[in-house]
Scaffold this active site. Structure first.
Site, PDB file in Angstrom:
ATOM      1  CB  SER A  96      -0.949  -0.025   1.186  1.00 19.46           C
ATOM      2  OG  SER A  96      -0.207  -0.181   2.355  1.00 19.46           O
ATOM      3  CD  GLU A 130      -0.077   5.989 -11.874  1.00 18.63           C
ATOM      4  OE1 GLU A 130      -0.562   5.336 -10.920  1.00 18.63           O
ATOM      5  OE2 GLU A 130       0.800   5.539 -12.616  1.00 18.63           O
ATOM      6  CE  LYS A 132      -4.307   5.826  -2.451  1.00 15.22           C
ATOM      7  NZ  LYS A 132      -5.548   5.310  -1.868  1.00 15.22           N
ATOM      8  CE  LYS A 312       1.757   4.256  -8.869  1.00 13.40           C
ATOM      9  NZ  LYS A 312       0.984   3.383  -9.761  1.00 13.40           N
ATOM     10  CB  CYS A 454     -18.582  -4.571  32.738  1.00 15.12           C
ATOM     11  SG  CYS A 454     -19.238  -3.654  31.339  1.00 15.12           S
TER      12      CYS A 454
HETATM   13  S1  IVH Z   1       0.174   1.983  -6.584  1.00 17.74           S
HETATM   14  C1  IVH Z   1       3.387  -0.157  -4.433  1.00 17.74           C
HETATM   15  N1  IVH Z   1      -1.369   3.560  -7.984  1.00 17.74           N
HETATM   16  O1  IVH Z   1      -4.270   2.770  -3.388  1.00 17.74           O
HETATM   17  C2  IVH Z   1       2.323   0.768  -4.869  1.00 17.74           C
HETATM   18  N2  IVH Z   1      -2.300   2.515  -6.089  1.00 17.74           N
HETATM   19  O2  IVH Z   1      -2.925   2.927  -0.786  1.00 17.74           O
HETATM   20  C3  IVH Z   1       0.973   0.238  -4.651  1.00 17.74           C
HETATM   21  N3  IVH Z   1      -4.657   3.025  -5.708  1.00 17.74           N
HETATM   22  O3  IVH Z   1      -3.911  -0.674  -2.812  1.00 17.74           O
HETATM   23  C4  IVH Z   1      -0.157   0.940  -5.219  1.00 17.74           C
HETATM   24  N4  IVH Z   1      -4.906   4.346  -7.440  1.00 17.74           N
HETATM   25  O4  IVH Z   1      -5.874   0.105  -4.258  1.00 17.74           O
HETATM   26  C5  IVH Z   1      -1.277   2.759  -6.919  1.00 17.74           C
HETATM   27  N5  IVH Z   1      -2.619   4.976  -9.333  1.00 17.74           N
HETATM   28  C6  IVH Z   1      -2.525   4.169  -8.276  1.00 17.74           C
HETATM   29  C7  IVH Z   1      -3.618   3.933  -7.433  1.00 17.74           C
HETATM   30  C8  IVH Z   1      -3.468   3.090  -6.335  1.00 17.74           C
HETATM   31  C9  IVH Z   1      -5.498   3.794  -6.408  1.00 17.74           C
HETATM   32  C10 IVH Z   1      -4.992   2.283  -4.478  1.00 17.74           C
HETATM   33  C11 IVH Z   1      -4.684   0.801  -4.547  1.00 17.74           C
HETATM   34  C12 IVH Z   1      -3.690   0.540  -3.460  1.00 17.74           C
HETATM   35  C13 IVH Z   1      -3.933   1.715  -2.564  1.00 17.74           C
HETATM   36  C14 IVH Z   1      -2.677   2.026  -1.794  1.00 17.74           C
END
Ligand code: IVH
Length: 711
Positions: A96, A130, A132, A312, A454
């Site tokens: 994550s 990107e 999110k 990223k 309790c």
């Molecule tokens: S990259 C190692 N890119 O966000 C990097 N995640 O908080 C892992 N998510 O589980 C994730 N848009 O469900 C990445 N453009 C994006 C994303 C994204 C949404 C979500 C995804 C991930 C979570 C992480």
């Protein structure tokens, strides 16, 4: 909330023993919420509350690295595959992202990258930004350009095989287009539902629920709807759900298809994957803030919910070098948007009782959409907060979600207050058991004092009661206690000692010895009852510790046992000490290491008649053994100060220390001039050296056993 007695305290103030206790509770609690979130798709707490638990866990682990548990949540990204689906191991774990909320924190993130890579401070970094989308991430395996398997993230290492369901997504190519596909590649991305589609779908679900359809549910937000849809056992149902997909990442691959993330996204497009058209290359990290603003402005008009932007690092070779820390990569970050607000009406304030007795107020409101999520509950934290905000039933309140989903009441619209609205009166009785709820001076939390009786706290108390450093009843771990509680056989500690009467019933339970004629299972009940019988006599200090009185950890229990010597004396003096200013109270507060705050907790415990009943009931079943005073007894170690170091062969360190104390010695952790003996086991380190330097007598294990009368 679990262990909130500890959690209310700053990490710096925790003793090692408390830290260990809280880490155990956090591991259990986080695992529970992971299951609710990932497996059941039915989260019980907000993401922010969850994050707070994870952060607290991390903070304690940072201070006590030696206490990091095998099952620590920091070692697992969370969740476990549901049973119905096959499990799939991801080629590379799915992680994550860490969050930032402002430019300064983003700048820190960039500085960390530069430091790690050894780049000059003025070198600017190139990122891919990107949007999110809040959906669920999936891992898609393509072999020779063909989609062969797809899985959810699961616990990050292993997910659920949802290949059949993923095949129903039109966005997802069954065969890659173009050329240059690696022989095998894992493609990652987000499955989600658009806002309008979600509302229409949910309205349809609501109608079906109203019509009495079984197994149909309304979802709280598009994320849960997407997750629920993808995890249908029948792919025909998934096929009817409006699921979409964007690709944005890569897992394991037989060869690297690009040098930069941006060019990888271009390849993904060539291969026929949908890639979010709003993704952008940010040549210079300083452009991120402007992009962030632009996306925040466009957010409301986008067809799907976004809660921030993921940045990223573009160069994949740098990504490789940076790697991961804990659950998150060092090369990517989620920059979340600030809170969103909405107003709604407060219908009532409920009081919930946590597993350690904390009374927490919870607001129940008319459901309202806050930034795409339907909210109807919010924590009000504690009674001061209600008073400070002067939140009253009937008020129109301003709700806010920060970053992710924290429903919080930030204020009241006073112009809309009904004339008859009255200030909220916080109850002084526990709503779960009716015991007094008290709030010690200087604390914010009001707590139920009926700990032993309790129902909201019973299981947690019983687990503590039986645990290794307390009564140490082998075989009575959390799971078995829960079972005995659910079956109604054990409600209070004394009930444990009356279990023999229910042996037949216990043997009739699955896994407790019902069907098998031989083997471990058949003996389970007998072993358990024997373990219980073996603990009918316990040292007074263990007995006191086992009661789970707030702030009475092992060390304080020992002080009390040593000071009051016998159970009868301790009990009598504690009752007298409930009167402030009494001679007994002065004596109690005067014990080195006790003091007024701890005395107040003992007062709270002994002032509640229900606790006394439970205590006396227990004392009819169990005999606490009188404690030795320091220097008591005629053992050669009586009155001596002893340090144990290294590994002993014939007993654990814990056992040796307890034995020494029973013989009247004082056990300390560090060697000083005042130390009489240092018992040196195998692989002893600095303490043995220090003893030699100070001329303190050292004992071998053999000599120690002789002195203790064992050999
Ligand atoms: S990259 C190692 N890119 O966000 C990097 N995640 O908080 C892992 N998510 O589980 C994730 N848009 O469900 C990445 N453009 C994006 C994303 C994204 C949404 C979500 C995804 C991930 C979570 C992480």
């Amino acid at each position: 909330m679990n262990a909130d007695s500890l959690r209310a305290r700053p990490v710096e103030a925790l003793t090692e023993e408390e830290a260990a206790e809280e880490l155990a509770a956090l591991a259990r609690e986080i695992a529970h919420h992971d299951h609710a979130y990932y497996v059941l798709d039915a989260p019980e707490i907000t993401d922010a509350e969850y994050d707070a638990l994870v952060r607290r866990n991390a903070a304690i682990e940072a201070r006590f690295p030696e206490l990091v548990r095998e099952d620590s949540p920091s070692r697992r990204p969370g969740g476990e595959p549901a049973e119905q689906f096959g499990k799939v191991r991801h080629g590379v774990p799915m992680l994550s992202l860490d969050n930032v909320f402002n430019a300064a924190d983003f700048e820190d993130f960039c500085a960390r990258i530069r430091r790690f890579l050894g780049l000059p401070a003025d070198e600017r970094l190139c990122f891919v930004a990107e949007p999110k989308i809040d959906g669920l991430s999936v891992n898609l395996v393509y072999e020779e350009g063909r989609f062969v398997r797809g899985a959810t993230r699961g616990d990050g290492t292993e997910g659920e095989d949802v290949t059949a369901n993923l095949r129903t997504l039109r966005d997802l190519p069954q065969r890659m287009k173009g050329s240059g596909h690696p022989a095998r590649i894992e493609i990652r991305g987000e499955v989600f539902m658009e806002k309008a589609e979600f509302l229409a779908f949910n309205a349809q679900q609501a109608e079906r629920v109203a019509a009495g359809a079984k197994g149909v549910r309304v979802f709280a937000n598009p994320r849960n709807a997407a997750a629920g849809s993808l995890r249908q056992l029948d792919p025909r149902i998934t096929a009817q759900r409006p699921l979409k997909f964007f690709a944005y990442g890569m897992g394991a691959a037989s060869e690297r298809p690009a040098e930069t993330h941006w060019s990888y996204l271009e390849r993904l497009r060539d291969w026929g994957f949908p890639v979010n058209p709003l993704s952008r290359r940010i040549e210079d990290e300083r452009e991120a803030e402007a992009f962030q603003r632009e996306m925040a402005d466009r957010r409301a008009s986008l067809p799907y919910d976004i809660d921030g932007v993921v940045y990223k690092l573009d160069r994949l070779d740098w990504q490789d070098r940076l790697g991961f820390v804990g659950r998150a990569p060092r090369w990517a970050i989620a920059w979340k948007f600030p809170a969103e607000q909405a107003t709604t009406k407060l219908l009532r304030i409920e009081i919930q009782v946590g597993r350690t007795g904390a009374l927490t107020p919870r607001a129940v409101m008319e459901p309202v959409n806050v930034g795409g999520v339907i909210v109807q509950h919010a924590s009000l934290h504690n009674e001061d907060e209600i008073a400070r905000k002067d939140v009253r039933v009937g008020d129109t309140v301003i709700l806010q979600r920060a970053g992710d989903v924290i429903p919080q009441i930030v204020g009241v619209v006073l112009e809309k207050r009904p004339k008859d609205a009255k200030p909220f009166v916080f109850p002084d009785r526990c709503p779960a058991c009716g015991s007094h709820a008290v709030r010690p001076e200087g604390e914010v939390v009001r707590r139920c004092t009926g700990g032993l009786t309790c129902p909201a706290q019973a299981v947690e108390r019983l687990i503590h009661f039986c645990s290794r450093n307390a009564m140490d009843i082998e075989g009575l771990g959390a799971e078995n206690i829960q079972k005995l509680y659910d079956e109604g056989l054990v409600r209070s500690p004394a009930d444990i000692f009356r279990l023999a009467r229910h042996a037949d019933r216990m043997r009739s339970w699955e896994g407790w010895g019902a069907k098998t004629k031989k083997g471990a299972e058949a003996k389970k009940v007998a072993n358990l009852l024997a373990a219980i019988e073996a603990r009918r006599r316990v040292p007074l200090e263990r007995f006191i510790f086992a009661l789970g009185i707030r702030r009475i950890g092992e060390a304080n229990a020992k002080l009390l046992a040593r000071h009051y010597h016998s159970f009868a004396n301790w009990r009598a003096r504690m009752i007298e000490a409930t009167k402030k200013g009494s001679e007994a109270r002065e004596e109690l507060e005067g014990i080195q290491g006790i003091g007024p705050a701890i005395a107040a907790e003992l007062e709270a415990f002994f002032s509640e008649p229900r606790n006394l009943e439970a205590l006396d009931d227990l004392a009819r079943e169990v005999t606490p053994e009188d404690a030795p005073a320091y220097g008591d007894g005629d053992s050669p170690v009586a009155g001596k100060t002893i340090v144990f170091t290294g590994t002993l062969e014939t007993m654990t360190r814990d056992e040796a220390e307890h034995l020494a104390e029973r013989l009247g010695a004082k056990v300390t952790k560090s060697v000083s001039k005042r130390t009489d003996f240092v018992v040196v086991g195998a692989d002893a380190g600095s303490k043995a050296k220090k003893a030699a330097e100070l001329g303190v007598r050292t004992l071998s294990e053999e000599e120690w056993r002789k002195m203790a009368g064992l050999a």
